[in-house]
Every structure is written in structure tokens, then in C-alpha cells.
Design a protein around this motif. Sequence first.
Motif, PDB file in Angstrom:
ATOM      1  N   ARG A 154      16.264 -11.338  -5.528  1.00  0.00           N
ATOM      2  CA  ARG A 154      16.885 -11.044  -4.239  1.00  0.00           C
ATOM      3  C   ARG A 154      17.619  -9.706  -4.288  1.00  0.00           C
ATOM      4  N   ALA A 179      19.956  -9.041  -2.090  1.00  0.00           N
ATOM      5  CA  ALA A 179      21.327  -9.344  -1.683  1.00  0.00           C
ATOM      6  C   ALA A 179      21.563 -10.848  -1.729  1.00  0.00           C
ATOM      7  N   THR A 180      22.762 -11.231  -2.106  1.00  0.00           N
ATOM      8  CA  THR A 180      23.165 -12.644  -2.101  1.00  0.00           C
ATOM      9  C   THR A 180      24.459 -12.754  -1.309  1.00  0.00           C
ATOM     10  N   PRO A 181      24.769 -13.921  -0.794  1.00  0.00           N
ATOM     11  CA  PRO A 181      26.003 -14.067   0.005  1.00  0.00           C
ATOM     12  C   PRO A 181      27.248 -13.640  -0.767  1.00  0.00           C
ATOM     13  N   GLU A 182      27.265 -13.899  -2.080  1.00  0.00           N
ATOM     14  CA  GLU A 182      28.452 -13.588  -2.876  1.00  0.00           C
ATOM     15  C   GLU A 182      28.668 -12.089  -3.042  1.00  0.00           C
ATOM     16  N   LEU A 184      23.356 -11.344   5.419  1.00  0.00           N
ATOM     17  CA  LEU A 184      21.984 -11.342   4.926  1.00  0.00           C
ATOM     18  C   LEU A 184      21.022 -11.008   6.054  1.00  0.00           C
ATOM     19  N   ASP A 191      16.003 -13.090   4.615  1.00  0.00           N
ATOM     20  CA  ASP A 191      17.019 -13.949   3.995  1.00  0.00           C
ATOM     21  C   ASP A 191      17.589 -13.329   2.724  1.00  0.00           C
ATOM     22  N   GLY A 192      17.672 -11.996   2.719  1.00  0.00           N
ATOM     23  CA  GLY A 192      18.303 -11.327   1.585  1.00  0.00           C
ATOM     24  C   GLY A 192      17.360 -10.908   0.478  1.00  0.00           C
ATOM     25  N   TRP A 193      16.113 -11.270   0.587  1.00  0.00           N
ATOM     26  CA  TRP A 193      15.174 -10.916  -0.489  1.00  0.00           C
ATOM     27  C   TRP A 193      14.900  -9.411  -0.527  1.00  0.00           C
ATOM     28  N   ARG A 219      20.249  -6.649   3.485  1.00  0.00           N
ATOM     29  CA  ARG A 219      21.507  -6.735   4.229  1.00  0.00           C
ATOM     30  C   ARG A 219      21.324  -6.263   5.664  1.00  0.00           C
TER      31      ARG A 219
END
Length: 201
Positions: A142, A144-147, A155, A160-162, A196
Amino acid sequence: MGGEIAGAAEEFERSADRLRDAVKGLVAAVDRAAEPEVEEWVQERRTTRGAQGRQFGMRTTRIAVARPHHAGAVAAALAAADDAMTAAGWRTEIREGARGPRLLAQQDGFEVGLFSVPNAGLSAWGKAPTVWFRTHWKRPPRAATPEALAPGDGLCPWCDGWGTCFACEGLGFMDGRRCPECGLGMDCSYCGGSGRQRVDR
């Protein structure tokens, strides 16, 4: 990306060199003094499961045969080439095509041949077996991740952030054809690969 095959690049070069030698021998069997121009190409190969490989091929320009005005000149040249390739351990076959007779020789997955061209000439061609560089496709991590999101970012709702194309998952191909969504771009077309998107407030 996963599935990389060690030594594939070196194997591809060896395969290309072997094909060049085979075609050179085929040309010499027709006319030892001939030095036709050569066109080489590399064909990318992909499977629906993401295996990726390359196939090397080549073709020469016209090779003039001895005694071009003799009715059996082309047939005699093909017979000489057939004998030479058979002696070198190739499996050969002479076929009658729409444009005249042609020779096909095969060995260890390699194919070379001669086909008739206008004005009592022949052209040599060849293709090597596909050398696989990757056994399967594994989607990259990914982007990007939520964290890891910065304040004001979210995201990308499309990938979905991939960060990769949501249709082909970054492979660039679907069912062996160019991905209709990214067109080989491989990145998500909405976030540009970042995973993002700014959140409206």
C-alpha cells in the motif's frame, strides 16, 4: 512485485545469442558470402496470472540465391539449408506456402526458417523460447495507510490507499491485454499513485 526468477536476464541474453548463431548458420547454408541486414525485436509476454517474460526474434532482408534464373534455384537453396540444419541436429520440414516453398527448423524450443521472397530470393527468420522473468504478479505494498496519513488527508476512495490501478492492481494488463483503465500507467488514475486524497472540509 514478487516471483522474480534469478538469472533470467542472463538466460535471455544466452537465448538471443544462440538464435543469432542459428540464423547466421541458416544464411550461410544459402550463401556464405551473404550479409543481409537484420531486424531484431523483443516481444513482451504476460499471462492472466501475472507471469512476465520476453521472447527474442529476428528477421533478415532478402538473400539472393545462386543461379536466380534457374527454375529450381530456390528449391535447391532450401534443400541445402535443410541438409545443414538436419546435420546440426535440428528437426526440419519444407512446406509449400502461398508465396512459395519455405523451411522450418526447430530445436529445444527455438524456431528458425527460410521463406520465399520476390525475385528468386529467400529471407531468414527466427524466434527463441520465451524466457520468464517473473512467475506471478504480487501487488505492491500500500502507498498509504490510515495510520500514516497527514492531517487533512484521507485514503483515496478509488484504490483504498493502494496507489495502484484498482482494475489491474498495478499489473498494467488484464486477461493478457492492456488495462482499459490505466493503459499501462499502473498507478491509480485518481490519486496518481499516492494512495491519498485531500479531505474536503
